[in-house]
Scaffold this motif. Structure first.
Motif, short mmCIF file in Angstrom:
data_model
loop_
_atom_site.label_atom_id
_atom_site.label_comp_id
_atom_site.label_asym_id
_atom_site.label_seq_id
_atom_site.Cartn_x
_atom_site.Cartn_y
_atom_site.Cartn_z
N SER A 130 -9.07 4.50 -5.01
CA SER A 130 -9.22 3.81 -6.26
C SER A 130 -7.84 3.70 -7.00
CB SER A 130 -10.67 4.45 -6.83
OG SER A 130 -10.02 5.89 -7.14
N ILE A 131 -7.09 4.81 -6.85
CA ILE A 131 -5.93 5.13 -7.88
C ILE A 131 -4.68 3.93 -7.51
CG2 ILE A 131 -4.17 6.74 -8.79
CD1 ILE A 131 -6.42 8.58 -7.78
N THR A 132 -4.06 3.60 -8.60
CA THR A 132 -3.03 2.78 -8.14
C THR A 132 -1.81 3.39 -7.79
OG1 THR A 132 -2.57 2.58 -10.41
CG2 THR A 132 -4.12 0.71 -9.55
N ILE A 133 -1.07 2.91 -7.11
CA ILE A 133 0.22 3.67 -6.67
C ILE A 133 1.03 3.92 -7.88
CG2 ILE A 133 2.46 3.79 -5.26
CD1 ILE A 133 -0.30 4.18 -3.85
N THR A 134 1.18 3.02 -8.86
CA THR A 134 1.98 3.29 -9.97
C THR A 134 1.47 4.53 -10.90
OG1 THR A 134 2.55 0.82 -10.07
CG2 THR A 134 2.87 2.11 -12.21
N THR A 135 0.27 4.54 -11.05
CA THR A 135 -0.31 5.82 -11.74
C THR A 135 -0.09 6.95 -11.06
OG1 THR A 135 -2.35 4.35 -12.61
CG2 THR A 135 -2.55 6.59 -12.57
N LEU A 136 -0.13 7.04 -9.73
CA LEU A 136 -0.01 8.23 -8.95
C LEU A 136 1.62 8.52 -8.93
CD1 LEU A 136 -1.52 10.05 -6.83
CD2 LEU A 136 -0.82 8.41 -5.07
N THR A 137 2.54 7.87 -9.07
CA THR A 137 4.00 8.10 -9.00
C THR A 137 4.64 8.01 -10.20
OG1 THR A 137 4.32 5.74 -8.50
CG2 THR A 137 3.93 7.08 -6.55
N GLU A 138 3.82 8.00 -11.55
CA GLU A 138 4.61 7.84 -12.61
C GLU A 138 5.60 8.98 -13.10
OE1 GLU A 138 1.35 7.40 -15.41
OE2 GLU A 138 0.65 9.46 -15.15
N ASP A 139 5.30 10.17 -12.61
CA ASP A 139 6.39 11.40 -12.86
C ASP A 139 7.21 11.68 -11.70
OD1 ASP A 139 5.02 11.98 -15.05
OD2 ASP A 139 3.18 12.75 -13.99
N MET A 140 7.47 10.74 -10.96
CA MET A 140 8.35 10.97 -9.46
C MET A 140 9.74 10.34 -9.67
SD MET A 140 5.58 10.34 -6.22
CE MET A 140 6.92 10.86 -5.14
N LYS A 141 10.39 10.91 -8.87
CA LYS A 141 11.87 10.32 -8.88
C LYS A 141 12.15 9.20 -7.70
CE LYS A 141 14.17 14.11 -10.93
NZ LYS A 141 15.14 15.48 -10.67
N THR A 142 11.11 9.45 -6.69
CA THR A 142 11.26 8.56 -5.54
C THR A 142 10.19 7.82 -5.47
OG1 THR A 142 10.60 10.28 -3.99
CG2 THR A 142 12.86 10.27 -4.46
N ALA A 143 9.69 7.21 -6.40
CA ALA A 143 8.19 6.16 -6.33
C ALA A 143 8.64 5.19 -5.57
CB ALA A 143 8.06 5.74 -7.95
N TYR A 144 9.77 4.57 -5.16
CA TYR A 144 10.18 3.43 -4.46
C TYR A 144 9.80 3.75 -2.83
CZ TYR A 144 14.15 6.59 -2.42
OH TYR A 144 14.62 7.39 -1.98
N ARG A 145 9.57 4.94 -2.31
CA ARG A 145 8.90 5.09 -0.99
C ARG A 145 7.60 5.56 -0.81
NH1 ARG A 145 10.72 10.36 0.86
NH2 ARG A 145 11.19 11.73 -1.05
N VAL A 146 6.74 5.37 -1.99
CA VAL A 146 5.32 5.94 -2.03
C VAL A 146 4.56 4.62 -1.82
CG1 VAL A 146 3.38 6.89 -3.22
CG2 VAL A 146 6.01 7.62 -3.39
N ILE A 147 3.55 4.45 -0.92
CA ILE A 147 2.64 3.48 -0.72
C ILE A 147 1.24 3.49 -0.47
CG2 ILE A 147 3.14 3.29 1.81
CD1 ILE A 147 3.39 0.04 1.43
N GLY A 148 0.50 2.73 -0.53
CA GLY A 148 -0.83 3.17 -0.37
C GLY A 148 -1.39 2.62 1.14
N THR A 149 -2.02 3.31 1.81
CA THR A 149 -2.64 3.06 3.11
C THR A 149 -4.11 3.47 3.10
OG1 THR A 149 -1.85 5.19 3.95
CG2 THR A 149 -0.62 2.92 4.28
N HIS A 150 -5.07 2.54 2.75
CA HIS A 150 -6.43 2.82 2.52
C HIS A 150 -7.05 2.51 3.67
CE1 HIS A 150 -10.52 2.14 0.30
NE2 HIS A 150 -10.24 3.26 0.89
N TYR A 151 -7.71 3.73 4.45
CA TYR A 151 -8.34 3.56 5.57
C TYR A 151 -9.97 3.64 5.34
CZ TYR A 151 -4.30 5.14 8.39
OH TYR A 151 -2.94 5.22 9.11
#
Length: 323
Positions: A130-151
């Motif tokens: 349910s959580i968007t990746i932008t919300t999840l990575t807002e404090d990260m330096k490497t947000a570019y390599r984070v993706i959602g894989t919803h099984y």
């Protein structure tokens, strides 16, 4: 924005799955069946033991239904069970990490904060539902390599994986992840815009809102609702999608039915009273031996065995139809 080095699926050989619960065990099995080496981490030793036992049971069932290309022992040999305390060592040299811890934003952000400093070419995936990746990575330096894989549960059987990106997710990460999902036998779909709940859970949410209304109003029993799903729309949807079904009945007919029906559908914004009553009484489903159905006298493994046998028959048919 940084870019991640592009890897072919065949070059992604070492997977780390963080979280060994219901979803984690299925994700681990899927990768191991596809020939990947997998490390699975959990805070509790008993959770890792339970994961091992469930995967062992699952693989025996897959073998029974002739859905394995290798012996269960070969597949299990690719899996290593590691306590969370050894996270730093476990992720060294890995190529792809999947997070599948409980759906608590603070806990997920804390974990991704720890992963932020690992090898920048490692793709970081979240199984958030349910959580968007932008919300999840807002404090990260490497947000570019984070993706959602919803099984979807059970992850070792259900083919679909929803791939969803954040504001800063690299296009190469999206492509590599999609290619990897295809290589391990999944059916990936891409969520083109960030939205809570993505595609499937939004559709399911609308269905469950209406189910709650039908229950609260005494229009149907849980048993009859399940039969309606299994013997009609679920039966049809297993091989004919809703858009194909719409074409079958005619879009003009669909528009007329929608016009007549939509104004009568539930528009509640809270869970149904019947559902909340169950929760307040501690009737939470299989894990408490009672929910909409009574599971007393059966272990979790026995109940899952019954469900998985039904789903594996469907998986065999799905694979046959997909050829």
């Amino acid at each position: 924005m940084n870019e991640i080095s592009y890897r072919k699926p065949s070059e992604i050989k070492q997977i780390v799955v963080i979280g060994a619960g219901n979803m984690g065990e299925g994700i681990v099995q899927s990768f191991a069946q596809a020939g990947k080496s997998v490390k699975v981490l959990s805070r509790k030793r008993e959770t890792l033991d339970k994961c091992l036992q469930q995967i062992d049971t699952n693989l025996k069932l897959f073998a029974e239904f002739q859905l394995l290309e290798e012996a269960p022992e070969v597949i299990k040999s690719r899996i290593t069970y590691i306590p969370m305390a050894e996270l730093s060592e476990a992720i060294r040299g890995c190529h792809f990490i999947v997070e599948t811890i409980p759906e608590v934003l603070a806990d997920k952000k804390e974990l991704f904060g720890k992963l932020d400093g690992c090898d920048p070419d490692v793709i970081l995936a979240s199984n958030t539902s349910s959580i968007t990746i932008t919300t999840l990575t807002e404090d990260m330096k490497t947000a570019y390599r984070v993706i959602g894989t919803h099984y979807f549960n059970p992850a070792h059987i259900v083919p679909l994986v929803e791939i969803h990106r954040g504001k800063y997710t690299s296009g190469k990460v999206v492509q590599t992840t999609r290619d990897l999902m295809l290589q391990v036998g999944k059916k990936p779909i891409l969520v083109k815009k960030e939205i809570p709940g993505f595609i499937v859970n939004r559709i399911q949410g609308a269905i469950f809102r209406e189910i709650g209304y039908l229950l609260d109003e005494g229009i149907a029993t849980p048993e009859d609702i399940d039969m309606a799903a299994k013997a009609m729309y679920g039966f049809r949807l297993s091989c004919i999608g809703p858009m194909e079904a719409d074409d079958m009945i005619g879009l003009d007919t669909s528009a007329r039915v929608s016009s007549n029906l939509f104004k009568t559908l539930s528009n509640r914004t809270e869970p149904s009273a019947t559902l909340l009553d169950k929760v307040n009484r501690g009737e939470l489903g299989i894990k408490t031996e009672s929910g909409w159905y009574n599971y007393r006298g059966k272990t979790r493994t026995q109940v899952l065995d019954e469900i998985n046998r039904r789903l594996l028959k469907q998986l065999a048919l799905f694979k046959a139809l997909d050829k």
